[in-house]
Design a protein around this motif. Structure first.
Motif, PDB file in Angstrom:
ATOM      1  N   LEU A  50       0.993  -1.142  -0.084  1.00 24.49           N
ATOM      2  CA  LEU A  50       0.123   0.132   0.046  1.00 24.49           C
ATOM      3  C   LEU A  50       0.810   1.292  -0.040  1.00 24.49           C
ATOM      4  CD1 LEU A  50      -2.665   1.017   0.294  1.00 24.49           C
ATOM      5  CD2 LEU A  50      -2.610   1.030   2.689  1.00 24.49           C
ATOM      6  N   ALA A  51       1.860   1.320   0.587  1.00 24.07           N
ATOM      7  CA  ALA A  51       2.940   2.305   0.842  1.00 24.07           C
ATOM      8  C   ALA A  51       3.411   2.481  -0.440  1.00 24.07           C
ATOM      9  CB  ALA A  51       3.974   2.129   1.817  1.00 24.07           C
ATOM     10  N   GLY A  52       3.984   1.621  -1.314  1.00 23.10           N
ATOM     11  CA  GLY A  52       4.285   1.874  -2.723  1.00 23.10           C
ATOM     12  C   GLY A  52       3.040   2.186  -3.651  1.00 23.10           C
ATOM     13  N   LEU A  53       1.896   1.652  -3.647  1.00 20.45           N
ATOM     14  CA  LEU A  53       1.046   2.236  -4.585  1.00 20.45           C
ATOM     15  C   LEU A  53       0.905   3.468  -4.103  1.00 20.45           C
ATOM     16  CD1 LEU A  53      -0.860   1.274  -6.598  1.00 20.45           C
ATOM     17  CD2 LEU A  53      -2.263   0.677  -4.813  1.00 20.45           C
ATOM     18  N   MET A  54       0.613   4.035  -3.119  1.00 21.05           N
ATOM     19  CA  MET A  54       0.322   5.305  -2.574  1.00 21.05           C
ATOM     20  C   MET A  54       1.236   6.278  -3.314  1.00 21.05           C
ATOM     21  SD  MET A  54      -1.271   5.132   1.035  1.00 21.05           S
ATOM     22  CE  MET A  54      -1.709   6.928   0.918  1.00 21.05           C
ATOM     23  N   ASP A  55       2.550   6.032  -3.035  1.00 22.25           N
ATOM     24  CA  ASP A  55       3.731   6.884  -3.447  1.00 22.25           C
ATOM     25  C   ASP A  55       3.745   6.804  -4.895  1.00 22.25           C
ATOM     26  OD1 ASP A  55       7.014   7.084  -4.298  1.00 22.25           O
ATOM     27  OD2 ASP A  55       6.468   8.140  -2.512  1.00 22.25           O
ATOM     28  N   GLY A  56       3.677   5.548  -5.545  1.00 23.18           N
ATOM     29  CA  GLY A  56       3.835   5.562  -6.992  1.00 23.18           C
ATOM     30  C   GLY A  56       2.494   6.456  -7.619  1.00 23.18           C
ATOM     31  N   SER A  57       1.502   6.104  -7.088  1.00 24.96           N
ATOM     32  CA  SER A  57       0.217   6.807  -7.781  1.00 24.96           C
ATOM     33  C   SER A  57       0.169   8.428  -7.433  1.00 24.96           C
ATOM     34  CB  SER A  57      -1.153   6.134  -7.169  1.00 24.96           C
ATOM     35  OG  SER A  57      -1.139   4.624  -7.532  1.00 24.96           O
ATOM     36  N   VAL A  58       0.701   8.814  -6.500  1.00 20.09           N
ATOM     37  CA  VAL A  58       0.389  10.121  -6.209  1.00 20.09           C
ATOM     38  C   VAL A  58       1.589  10.884  -6.274  1.00 20.09           C
ATOM     39  CG1 VAL A  58       0.041  11.795  -3.911  1.00 20.09           C
ATOM     40  CG2 VAL A  58      -1.336   9.682  -4.368  1.00 20.09           C
ATOM     41  N   SER A  59       2.805  10.508  -5.833  1.00 19.21           N
ATOM     42  CA  SER A  59       4.060  11.411  -6.006  1.00 19.21           C
ATOM     43  C   SER A  59       4.296  11.696  -7.556  1.00 19.21           C
ATOM     44  CB  SER A  59       5.203  10.801  -5.276  1.00 19.21           C
ATOM     45  OG  SER A  59       5.617   9.580  -6.070  1.00 19.21           O
ATOM     46  N   THR A  60       4.134  10.730  -8.558  1.00 19.43           N
ATOM     47  CA  THR A  60       4.331  10.812  -9.805  1.00 19.43           C
ATOM     48  C   THR A  60       3.099  11.790 -10.640  1.00 19.43           C
ATOM     49  OG1 THR A  60       3.264   8.769 -10.311  1.00 19.43           O
ATOM     50  CG2 THR A  60       5.529   8.659  -9.782  1.00 19.43           C
ATOM     51  N   LEU A  61       2.353  12.167  -9.907  1.00 23.26           N
ATOM     52  CA  LEU A  61       1.337  12.982 -10.651  1.00 23.26           C
ATOM     53  C   LEU A  61       1.917  14.200 -11.149  1.00 23.26           C
ATOM     54  CD1 LEU A  61      -2.045  12.269  -8.622  1.00 23.26           C
ATOM     55  CD2 LEU A  61      -1.471  11.444 -10.678  1.00 23.26           C
ATOM     56  N   ALA A  62       2.489  14.848  -9.973  1.00 19.92           N
ATOM     57  CA  ALA A  62       3.184  15.982 -10.402  1.00 19.92           C
ATOM     58  C   ALA A  62       4.024  16.460 -11.632  1.00 19.92           C
ATOM     59  CB  ALA A  62       3.580  16.842  -8.953  1.00 19.92           C
ATOM     60  N   PRO A  63       5.090  15.395 -11.495  1.00 22.45           N
ATOM     61  CA  PRO A  63       6.073  15.639 -12.741  1.00 22.45           C
ATOM     62  C   PRO A  63       5.463  15.134 -14.265  1.00 22.45           C
ATOM     63  CG  PRO A  63       6.600  13.708 -11.259  1.00 22.45           C
ATOM     64  CD  PRO A  63       5.425  14.563 -10.504  1.00 22.45           C
ATOM     65  N   LEU A  64       4.615  14.317 -13.793  1.00 24.32           N
ATOM     66  CA  LEU A  64       3.975  13.574 -15.154  1.00 24.32           C
ATOM     67  C   LEU A  64       3.110  14.568 -15.841  1.00 24.32           C
ATOM     68  CD1 LEU A  64       3.330  11.120 -16.912  1.00 24.32           C
ATOM     69  CD2 LEU A  64       1.254  10.936 -15.637  1.00 24.32           C
ATOM     70  N   PHE A  65       2.018  15.359 -15.189  1.00 26.06           N
ATOM     71  CA  PHE A  65       1.326  16.276 -15.565  1.00 26.06           C
ATOM     72  C   PHE A  65       1.738  17.387 -15.652  1.00 26.06           C
ATOM     73  CE2 PHE A  65      -1.878  12.999 -14.181  1.00 26.06           C
ATOM     74  CZ  PHE A  65      -2.563  12.812 -15.101  1.00 26.06           C
ATOM     75  N   ALA A  66       2.645  17.853 -15.225  1.00 27.78           N
ATOM     76  CA  ALA A  66       3.627  18.975 -15.438  1.00 27.78           C
ATOM     77  C   ALA A  66       4.608  18.997 -16.887  1.00 27.78           C
ATOM     78  CB  ALA A  66       4.763  19.293 -14.276  1.00 27.78           C
ATOM     79  N   ALA A  67       4.818  17.888 -16.994  1.00 31.78           N
ATOM     80  CA  ALA A  67       5.387  17.624 -18.540  1.00 31.78           C
ATOM     81  C   ALA A  67       4.464  17.750 -19.411  1.00 31.78           C
ATOM     82  CB  ALA A  67       6.295  16.411 -18.364  1.00 31.78           C
ATOM     83  N   ALA A  68       3.354  16.732 -19.201  1.00 30.01           N
ATOM     84  CA  ALA A  68       1.963  16.907 -20.152  1.00 30.01           C
ATOM     85  C   ALA A  68       1.728  18.320 -20.567  1.00 30.01           C
ATOM     86  CB  ALA A  68       1.042  16.087 -19.621  1.00 30.01           C
TER      87      ALA A  68
END
Length: 336
Positions: free
Chosen positions: A195-213
Motif C-alpha cells: 500500500l505504501a508503494g502504491l500510494m507513493d507511485g500513484s500520488v508522487s508521480t502525478l506532479a512531474p507527469l502532468f507538469a510535463a504533459a
C-alpha cells in the motif's frame, strides 16, 4: 522394486543411479533408517513449535505433543535395535535410499502459513505409515516385524491423535486469536509495504507527469518523464523500505521481500497513468490517464478500508484530497 515405486514419490533427476534400493536393505539397515526418520520428524515438529511459539502458542503445543510421540517411537526402535544388533546404530540417511521420503524444509514454506504447516504434518504422518507398512512386509524377524507393524498402525492413528490434541489445545477462541495474528502478519508483511508503494507511485508521480504533459503537450516526452519518475520512485522506495528495519522486532518479515513489494507497487502505481501517453493524441491520452488516476485512488481507499480498518469515507477523503492537490500542482506548474 525400489521404494519410489511403492510410495509413488518422484525420483529427482540425477539420483536414479545413486543410493540404495529399499529391497536391498537388511533388517539392521531398516531399523537404522526408521530411527533416523523418527529423529528427523521429532526435530521438525519441535522446529515448527519453536517457530510458532511466539505468535501461535496453542498450535506450538500441538506440535510439541506430536514431537513427543515421535520420540516415543524412536525409543522403542532403539530398544529393539540394541537387543538385536548392539549399541552401534548404522549411519543411514533418507538421501542414501533411492526415492525415499523427503521432508520439506521450513524455509521453503516462507512466508509462514499455518495451513501449510498443518498440511505438511499430515503428509509426514502418511509417508511414515506407508514406510512402516512396507518395511514390516520386508522383514522376517518376528519382533522387528511386529514393532514396524505396530508403528504403522500408530502412524495411521496419529492423525486422529493430532485432532484430539487439537481439540485440547486449539480451542475455537485460540483459532480466532491465531487467525487474527496471521491476518496481522499478512498486513504487516505484504499489505502495508504494498500500500505504501502504491500510494507513493500513484500520488508522487502525478506532479512531474502532468507538469510535463501540460508544459509540452508531447505525449512521448510525457511518457518518458512518467517512466523515469515511476522507476526512480520504485528504486528509492524499495531501498527505503528494506533499510527501515530488519523485521526481527516488529514482525514485518524479510526486509528484502518488503522492499521488493514496495518498489514493485511504487513502479506499477506510477506506470498506471503513464502508459496512456503512448497514445499519440494528447487529449485522449490525458483523459485516459486521469481516469486511471481516479481508479488508482479508489483502489487505495478500498485497501485502506479493507485491511487498515479505516472508514471508506475517511480513506477516500485522505486519498482523493491528497491526490487532487498533487495533480493540481502538476497542472499549474505545467501551465506556468
Amino acid at each position: 522394486m525400489a521404494i519410489a515405486s511403492w510410495f509413488n514419490f518422484p525420483v529427482r533427476p540425477g539420483r536414479e543411479s545413486a543410493g540404495l534400493n529399499f529391497s536391498d536393505l537388511g533388517e539392521q539397515q531398516i531399523l537404522s533408517l526408521a530411527i533416523a526418520l523418527e529423529e528427523d520428524d521429532a526435530r521438525i515438529y519441535n522446529t515448527y513449535a519453536d517457530t510458532l511459539a511466539g505468535d501461535y502458542p496453542d498450535t506450538a503445543r500441538l506440535f510439541r505433543g506430536m514431537a513427543a510421540e515421535e520420540d516415543g517411537h524412536r525409543h522403542r526402535l532403539i530398544e529393539l535395535y540394541r537387543e538385536r544388533f548392539g549399541e552401534r546404530i548404522l549411519l543411514i540417511r533418507r538421501q542414501d535410499v533411492r526415492g525415499f521420503i523427503e521432508r520439506k524444509p521450513l524455509w521453503l514454506m516462507q512466508p509462514l502459513d499455518l495451513e501449510k504447516i498443518r498440511a505438511q504434518a499430515e503428509i509426514m504422518e502418511a509417508d511414515s505409515r506407508r514406510f512402516y507398512a512396507q518395511a514390516a512386509r520386508h522383514t522376517t524377524d518376528a519382533a522387528i516385524r511386529q514393532l514396524l507393524g505396530d508403528l504403522a498402525a500408530e502412524e495411521s492413528r496419529h492423525e486422529s491423535k493430532a485432532e484430539t490434541l487439537g481439540d485440547k489445545f486449539i480451542t475455537p477462541g485460540a483459532v480466532r486469536t491465531e487467525r487474527q495474528t496471521q491476518r496481522r502478519m499478512f498486513v504487516l508483511q505484504f499489505i502495508q509495504p504494498g500500500l505504501a508503494g502504491l500510494m507513493d507511485g500513484s500520488v508522487s508521480t502525478l506532479a512531474p507527469l502532468f507538469a510535463a504533459a501540460f508544459a509540452t503537450h508531447n505525449t512521448w516526452s510525457t511518457f518518458l518523464v512518467g517512466l523515469a519518475a515511476a522507476i526512480g520512485a520504485g528504486i528509492s522506495m524499495a531501498f527505503a523500505e528494506a533499510l527501515s528495519d530488519d523485521g526481527a522486532l516488529t514482525g514485518r518479515g524479510s526486509p528484502v521481500l518488503r522492499g521488493g513489494i514496495t518498489g514493485l507497487m511504487t513502479t506499477l502505481g506510477g506506470l498506471g497513468h503513464t502508459l496512456p501517453y503512448l497514445i499519440p493524441q494528447f487529449h485522449i491520452a490525458t483523459a485516459i490517464a486521469v481516469a486511471i488516476v481516479i481508479a488508482e485512488l479508489g483502489l487505495i481507499a478500498w485497501v485502506r478500508k479493507r485491511y487498515m480498518d479505516t472508514s471508506f469515507g475517511l480513506a477516500v477523503l485522505q486519498v482523493i484530497v491528497g491526490g487532487a492537490l498533487v495533480f493540481t500542482v502538476g497542472v499549474l506548474i505545467g501551465n506556468a
